[in-house]
Design a protein around this motif. Structure first.
Motif, short mmCIF file in Angstrom:
data_model
loop_
_atom_site.label_atom_id
_atom_site.label_comp_id
_atom_site.label_asym_id
_atom_site.label_seq_id
_atom_site.Cartn_x
_atom_site.Cartn_y
_atom_site.Cartn_z
N GLU A 13 0.80 -1.22 0.00
CA GLU A 13 0.00 0.00 0.00
C GLU A 13 0.84 1.27 0.00
O GLU A 13 0.48 2.27 -0.61
CB GLU A 13 -0.91 -0.02 1.23
CG GLU A 13 -1.86 1.14 1.32
CD GLU A 13 -2.75 1.07 2.55
OE1 GLU A 13 -3.49 2.03 2.76
OE2 GLU A 13 -2.71 0.06 3.28
N PHE A 14 1.96 1.25 0.71
CA PHE A 14 2.79 2.45 0.85
C PHE A 14 4.06 2.27 0.05
O PHE A 14 4.96 1.54 0.44
CB PHE A 14 3.10 2.71 2.32
CG PHE A 14 1.86 2.84 3.16
CD1 PHE A 14 1.05 3.95 3.05
CD2 PHE A 14 1.50 1.83 4.04
CE1 PHE A 14 -0.10 4.07 3.80
CE2 PHE A 14 0.35 1.93 4.80
CZ PHE A 14 -0.46 3.05 4.68
N GLU A 47 2.85 -0.06 19.25
CA GLU A 47 2.72 -1.32 18.52
C GLU A 47 1.31 -1.55 18.00
O GLU A 47 1.13 -2.33 17.06
CB GLU A 47 3.13 -2.50 19.40
CG GLU A 47 4.60 -2.57 19.69
CD GLU A 47 4.94 -3.67 20.69
OE1 GLU A 47 4.04 -4.11 21.44
OE2 GLU A 47 6.10 -4.08 20.70
N THR A 49 -0.46 0.52 16.43
CA THR A 49 -0.74 1.46 15.34
C THR A 49 0.22 1.26 14.18
O THR A 49 1.27 0.61 14.32
CB THR A 49 -0.62 2.92 15.83
OG1 THR A 49 0.76 3.21 16.05
CG2 THR A 49 -1.41 3.14 17.11
N ILE A 50 -0.09 1.85 13.05
CA ILE A 50 0.79 1.84 11.88
C ILE A 50 2.09 2.59 12.16
O ILE A 50 3.12 2.37 11.52
CB ILE A 50 0.07 2.41 10.63
CG1 ILE A 50 0.89 2.20 9.36
CG2 ILE A 50 -0.23 3.89 10.82
CD1 ILE A 50 0.98 0.77 8.92
N GLU A 52 4.14 2.15 14.36
CA GLU A 52 5.23 1.23 14.74
C GLU A 52 6.21 1.02 13.59
O GLU A 52 7.41 0.85 13.80
CB GLU A 52 4.69 -0.11 15.20
CG GLU A 52 5.82 -1.05 15.60
CD GLU A 52 5.37 -2.45 15.90
OE1 GLU A 52 6.08 -3.11 16.66
OE2 GLU A 52 4.34 -2.89 15.38
N ASP A 53 5.73 1.05 12.36
CA ASP A 53 6.60 0.83 11.20
C ASP A 53 7.50 2.02 10.89
O ASP A 53 8.35 1.93 10.00
CB ASP A 53 5.75 0.52 9.96
CG ASP A 53 5.07 -0.83 10.04
OD1 ASP A 53 5.52 -1.68 10.83
OD2 ASP A 53 4.08 -1.03 9.32
N TYR A 54 7.32 3.12 11.60
CA TYR A 54 8.04 4.35 11.27
C TYR A 54 8.89 4.91 12.40
O TYR A 54 9.52 5.95 12.22
CB TYR A 54 7.03 5.42 10.81
CG TYR A 54 6.33 5.01 9.54
CD1 TYR A 54 6.91 5.24 8.30
CD2 TYR A 54 5.10 4.36 9.58
CE1 TYR A 54 6.28 4.84 7.14
CE2 TYR A 54 4.47 3.96 8.42
CZ TYR A 54 5.06 4.20 7.21
OH TYR A 54 4.44 3.79 6.06
#
Length: 129
Positions: A13-14, A47, A49-50, A52-54
């Protein structure tokens, strides 16, 4: 000096990445990204939420949401950029590890060291129970 475009290094998606719009010389600082820090014990909330990937580790006791372009650089085991945590200014400072030319995607090693080839947290196999 920098722009966000579609990256060939990402899928899903990103698919964004950060690209140079002008020459960046090896060793040159090209971005000082301010951070919002939080204590490690609060990471359990991140963790969920999205975000966490950033986030980045910011020292032994804190995580950090890195603002600006900081959380949008993609990973490579052969990066053309590196970063340093700047505790005094509460920034993550990004430097060219090699000469970077206009149109080139800026890539960092998510492990923190440019030559570290440890598996990344999001590519490791889940533990079997």
């Amino acid at each position: 000096m920098l722009e966000v475009r579609t990256s060939p290094h990402t899928t899903g998606e990103f698919t964004r990445g950060v690209f140079a719009t002008e020459n960046i010389a090896k060793g040159e600082i090209f971005h000082k990204a301010p951070v919002v820090t939080y204590p490690n014990e609060d990471h359990v909330h991140i963790e969920q939420t999205i975000i966490e990937d950033y986030v980045f580790n910011f020292g032994a006791n804190h995580g950090a949401l890195v603002l600006g372009y900081g959380s949008l650089f993609n990973h490579s085991y052969t990066p053309n950029a590196v970063y340093e945590l700047n505790f005094e200014e509460l920034t993550v400072d990004f430097y060219a590890y090699t000469d970077i030319v206009p149109g080139e995607e800026i890539l960092i090693n998510y492990n923190g060291e440019p030559d570290c080839d440890d598996p990344l947290w999001f590519t490791e196999e889940p533990e079997q129970s």
